[in-house]
Design a protein around this motif. Structure first.
Motif, short mmCIF file in Angstrom:
data_model
loop_
_atom_site.label_atom_id
_atom_site.label_comp_id
_atom_site.label_asym_id
_atom_site.label_seq_id
_atom_site.Cartn_x
_atom_site.Cartn_y
_atom_site.Cartn_z
N VAL A 186 12.63 32.98 49.63
CA VAL A 186 13.87 33.08 50.41
C VAL A 186 14.02 31.86 51.32
O VAL A 186 15.07 31.24 51.40
N ALA A 187 12.88 31.47 51.96
CA ALA A 187 12.93 30.32 52.88
C ALA A 187 13.33 29.06 52.13
O ALA A 187 14.13 28.26 52.62
N ILE A 188 12.79 28.91 50.88
CA ILE A 188 13.11 27.71 50.10
C ILE A 188 14.60 27.70 49.77
O ILE A 188 15.29 26.70 49.93
N ALA A 189 15.10 28.86 49.34
CA ALA A 189 16.52 28.95 49.00
C ALA A 189 17.38 28.61 50.22
O ALA A 189 18.37 27.89 50.11
N GLU A 190 16.95 29.07 51.38
CA GLU A 190 17.71 28.77 52.61
C GLU A 190 17.74 27.28 52.88
O GLU A 190 18.76 26.72 53.29
N ASP A 191 16.60 26.62 52.64
CA ASP A 191 16.55 25.16 52.82
C ASP A 191 17.53 24.48 51.88
O ASP A 191 18.25 23.56 52.28
N VAL A 192 17.52 24.89 50.63
CA VAL A 192 18.40 24.26 49.63
C VAL A 192 19.86 24.48 50.04
O VAL A 192 20.68 23.56 49.97
N VAL A 193 20.17 25.69 50.48
CA VAL A 193 21.55 25.97 50.90
C VAL A 193 21.95 25.05 52.06
O VAL A 193 23.04 24.47 52.06
#
Ligand code: 13P
Length: 313
Positions: A1-8
């Motif tokens: 989830v944290a990685i996806a948030e970074d990408v977003v």
């Protein structure tokens, strides 16, 4: 989830930096639709592309959609997260094969106009009289003068359906959509038995044996309108690409949505649409590539697109 948030977060910042507008088709993953400035069906996205004022359009969809956006707004840089995001319908109709077929029909005395589904290459559009989407096909077909036969390419299921609703005879190309072709009639009937009050939505790219069991037949934008007309909770059985349910759920959360299974899968998704990921969306903005580059055939295809999609009768 944290990685996806970074990408977003990276996508949001690149979007500002570049001056990019993100367009996404309803068949993209929910996380991409959520990030988009504009979501839509093929017709809405093509029309919206003409209104984009920012220098860059990032098209989250398949290749022919990004190509269409470029043709309708040539001064913009159009990026597609994955250049390999193709379309089985488009692949079924190579331009040289269509050209030979048209020649053969002419030699045999046929007087026809070619009506082409937007799910096709620019070279095929350039050989056409009209380009249609599921959203405007009936209206366009009624504009074809009655002295002409209609050669409809490349979707034989959509063509058969349109022939039925408009009463126009058509010569059909033998193409089909790999997603809509494989819905399981048995599974649909089972679901209908379990939910007798349920309503079945089917895209007109589905074969007749699915459409005959549908309560509503229409493209993705039309489905939204139909579902929006129900206030009380309904069970909808959905026979189109499964990501459509994300869009329906986010707009009309009171209903329940059930995917009609495919013959080989419980949840029917387009493998081409799925090539676009959040990471590739970020990377295409970072590298300003892959980009749709103007091709010689775009000039003629653009004229057909403008006449068909931007000039209502
Ligand atoms: P619509 O976007 O017109 O509903 O059609 C779906 C489709 O075939 C996308 O490839």
């Amino acid at each position: 989830v944290a990685i996806a948030e970074d990408v977003v977060a990276e996508i949001q910042s690149l979007k500002k930096q570049l001056g990019a507008t993100i367009l996404a088709h309803y068949y993209q993953e929910g996380e991409i639709q959520e990030l988009a400035d504009i979501t839509g069906d093929s017709l809405k996205l093509a029309r919206e592309a003409t209104k984009v004022e920012s220098p860059v359009i990032v098209f989250c969809g398949v290749h022919f959609m990004a190509e269409t956006a470029k043709m309708l707004n040539p001064s913009k840089k159009v990026l597609l997260p994955d250049m390999k995001a193709g379309c089985s319908l488009s692949d079924s109709c190579p331009a040289d094969k269509l050209h030979r077929y048209q020649e053969m029909l002419r030699e045999n005395g046929h007087k026809f106009q070619t009506v082409t589904y937007i799910n096709s290459s620019a070279a095929v559009k350039a050989l056409s009289d009209w380009v249609v989407t599921s959203g405007n096909a009936e209206e366009i077909i009624r504009r074809v003068p009655s002295e002409y036969e209609i050669l409809f390419v490349p979707d034989r299921h959509l063509g058969r359906y349109l022939s039925e609703v408009t009463g126009r005879q058509m010569i059909l190309w033998n193409g089909s959509c790999m997603v809509h072709e494989i819905f399981s009639v048995q599974d649909l009937l089972k679901l209908k038995k379990q939910m007798p009050a349920g309503k079945t939505l089917a895209h007109p790219e589905c074969p007749a044996n699915i459409l005959e069991h549908a309560d509503f037949i229409g493209g993705t934008e039309a489905m939204i309108k139909y579902v929006g007309s129900f206030k009380e909770p309904v069970d909808f059985l959905v026979a189109t690409e499964a990501n459509m349910m994300w869009q329906l759920q986010s707009r009309f959360a009171q209903h329940r949505y059930h995917p009609v299974p495919g013959i080989t899968c419980a949840c029917n998704k387009c493998p081409h649409m799925a090539l676009n990921t959040l990471e590739k969306l970020r990377d295409c903005m970072l590298h300003q590539s892959p980009e749709i580059i103007w091709q010689p055939e775009f000039d003629q295809a653009r004229k057909v697109l403008e006449k068909s999609l931007l000039n209502p009768a």
